[in-house]
Design a protein around this motif. Structure first.
Motif, PDB file in Angstrom:
ATOM      1  N   ARG A 108      35.449  38.700  44.036  1.00 16.05           N
ATOM      2  CA  ARG A 108      36.246  38.327  42.864  1.00 16.05           C
ATOM      3  C   ARG A 108      35.981  39.272  41.695  1.00 16.05           C
ATOM      4  O   ARG A 108      36.912  39.753  41.030  1.00 16.05           O
ATOM      5  N   TYR A 163      37.443  42.770  42.321  1.00 10.97           N
ATOM      6  CA  TYR A 163      38.898  42.794  42.173  1.00 10.97           C
ATOM      7  C   TYR A 163      39.307  42.750  40.701  1.00 10.97           C
ATOM      8  O   TYR A 163      40.175  43.505  40.254  1.00 10.97           O
ATOM      9  N   LEU A 183      38.238  47.412  47.803  1.00  5.17           N
ATOM     10  CA  LEU A 183      37.628  46.752  46.647  1.00  5.17           C
ATOM     11  C   LEU A 183      36.230  47.275  46.339  1.00  5.17           C
ATOM     12  O   LEU A 183      35.593  46.833  45.376  1.00  5.17           O
ATOM     13  N   ILE A 227      44.748  47.034  46.007  1.00  4.79           N
ATOM     14  CA  ILE A 227      43.670  46.067  45.760  1.00  4.79           C
ATOM     15  C   ILE A 227      44.216  44.643  45.696  1.00  4.79           C
ATOM     16  O   ILE A 227      43.523  43.687  46.045  1.00  4.79           O
ATOM     17  N   SER A 228      45.478  44.488  45.262  1.00  6.90           N
ATOM     18  CA  SER A 228      46.088  43.158  45.259  1.00  6.90           C
ATOM     19  C   SER A 228      46.246  42.656  46.686  1.00  6.90           C
ATOM     20  O   SER A 228      45.986  41.487  46.994  1.00  6.90           O
ATOM     21  N   ASN A 273      42.797  41.734  47.974  1.00  6.63           N
ATOM     22  CA  ASN A 273      42.308  40.478  47.406  1.00  6.63           C
ATOM     23  C   ASN A 273      43.040  39.275  47.983  1.00  6.63           C
ATOM     24  O   ASN A 273      42.456  38.201  48.149  1.00  6.63           O
ATOM     25  N   TYR A 309      39.990  46.444  53.876  1.00  4.11           N
ATOM     26  CA  TYR A 309      40.159  45.802  52.583  1.00  4.11           C
ATOM     27  C   TYR A 309      38.851  45.775  51.787  1.00  4.11           C
ATOM     28  O   TYR A 309      38.867  45.736  50.561  1.00  4.11           O
ATOM     29  N   GLY A 314      39.974  37.821  49.535  1.00  2.38           N
ATOM     30  CA  GLY A 314      39.648  36.969  48.397  1.00  2.38           C
ATOM     31  C   GLY A 314      39.827  35.498  48.707  1.00  2.38           C
ATOM     32  O   GLY A 314      39.384  34.637  47.952  1.00  2.38           O
TER      33      GLY A 314
END
Length: 393
Positions: free
Chosen positions: A27, A30, A15, A55-56, A59, A11, A63
């Motif tokens: 943050r 993203y 990003l 990317i969602s 995040n 991940y 994230g």
């Protein structure tokens, strides 16, 4: 998608950040990629939709500080060879190199893999056991709006400002609701529409073998709504970076290092979702006159020896003026005199003023005749500073 594939997803690479990146760096990365690849800004672009989905998903995991910690711990176990076949057993157990391992133990969950706080919570529903007949674009649980991140800043106050309380203005540059669309993400005069693919859930479901996967809807990017005419100022996110002036009401008696929480004053949420909170850490400067012990106000009062012996009335400063303190005859150096209710006012009550008596010695330049007269007066009064001292014998 195999069980190992989703675990081995990087991940951080999705990003474009390092594993040691701060939450703020994650943050920002993203948000930048989301603007560039959002389906509303790239109609008909399958590659951009796929990138936005990835990317969602990234995040949603890294994230979130708690999920990120669990993801890192679990991924380290897998990549280091901690799980041999990674084959699921009963009740959420997996075959590891040293025997059976309950995956819930890693995350503090006590129930099966799909239970609260267990394995499925790590990926927010991205990896759940399939239900009979599940798959395709199902109804799925509605996604919560992506709220804004909390923001931290610092504030320096004088001793008196912190003790008495103060309303201070600070300037903060952060993600804020778009002033053009007022946070909706839609062009003025239009409004978002419910996504026809996920019916507002923000997720679609599919099955793979014995498992079901809930994935962000590619048509709406997981938001549950679509915008036909995005706001040109924020690109459909409802959020823009700008500098705001915020009034911070500092309560009386705030301590050095204390944090003040301002609800909803953090970063704006995506498309009108709730904003995060603002945390202000207070630094209190030292004062030349005062110190404090909780709600009590402390001050050192220089006095002469005769004032200690004979007693006196001396004017002493407080936070809101001056008071007269009576020094009893025969007082001692270091003695503390208390003035009730003249300390620091707080919700739990007002403290006291504590005055510590400190004997001031005569200056070195004082005339010898004056010093001799002072000594003669003490001797005439029968005062011997070494009277009763054990070293006198």
């Amino acid at each position: 998608m195999s069980q190992r594939e989703w675990v081995e997803k990087d991940y951080y690479a999705e990003l474009g950040v390092s594993k040691s990146a701060t939450q703020d760096e994650i943050r920002k990365a993203y948000r930048k990629l989301a603007r560039e690849n959002h389906p509303d800004s790239n109609p008909g672009n399958a590659a951009a939709e796929d990138k936005f989905k990835r990317i969602s998903e990234a995040n949603d995991v890294i994230g979130d500080p708690a999920r990120r910690k669990e993801y890192d711990a679990f991924r380290d176990q897998v990549t280091s060879g901690g799980f041999s076949g990674f084959a699921p057993g009963g009740g959420g157990r997996y075959t590891a190199s040293g025997g059976d391992f309950d995956i819930n133990d890693l995350f503090g969950g006590g129930g099966p893999a799909g239970g609260a706080g267990g394995f499925s919570d790590l990926f927010g529903g991205l990896f759940n056991q399939a239900r009979p007949g599940g798959g395709g674009a199902g109804r799925g649980r509605a996604q919560r709006p992506r709220g804004g991140q909390d923001v931290e800043t610092a504030l320096t106050l004088s001793f008196r400002e912190a003790a008495l309380g103060e309303t201070v203005q600070i300037k903060l540059s952060s993600a804020s609701p778009c002033l053009i669309c007022h946070g909706s993400g839609a062009k003025p005069g239009t409004s978002p529409k419910v996504c026809g693919t996920c019916h507002g859930a923000g997720v679609t479901q599919r099955t793979q073998g014995a498992f079901g996967f809930a994935e962000p809807c590619t048509d709406c990017g997981g938001t549950g709504s679509k915008i036909d005419d995005p706001c040109t100022d924020c690109g459909g996110s409802g959020v823009t970076d700008r500098t705001r002036t915020i009034n911070v009401k500092v309560p009386a008696g705030v301590s050095d290092g204390q944090r003040i929480r301002l609800s909803g004053q953090g970063e704006a949420g995506f498309r009108g979702a709730p904003s995060g909170d603002l945390y202000v850490t207070v630094t209190v400067q030292k004062d030349q006159v005062f110190d404090r012990d909780g709600a009590d106000l402390l001050v050192d009062l220089p006095v002469s020896y005769p004032e200690l012996v004979l007693g006196a009335q001396v004017s002493v400063p407080t936070l809101t003026g001056r008071v007269t303190v009576k020094i009893p005859a025969g007082s001692r150096d270091g003695q503390i005199l208390r003035v009730r209710g003249r300390g620091i006012a707080r919700k739990t009550g007002t403290g006291d003023l504590k005055v510590t008596l400190r004997v001031a010695t005569p200056p070195a330049g004082m005339a010898e005749a004056e010093l001799a007269a002072y000594d003669d007066a003490l001797r005439a009064a029968g005062f011997d500073p070494r009277s009763g001292w054990a070293g006198s014998a």
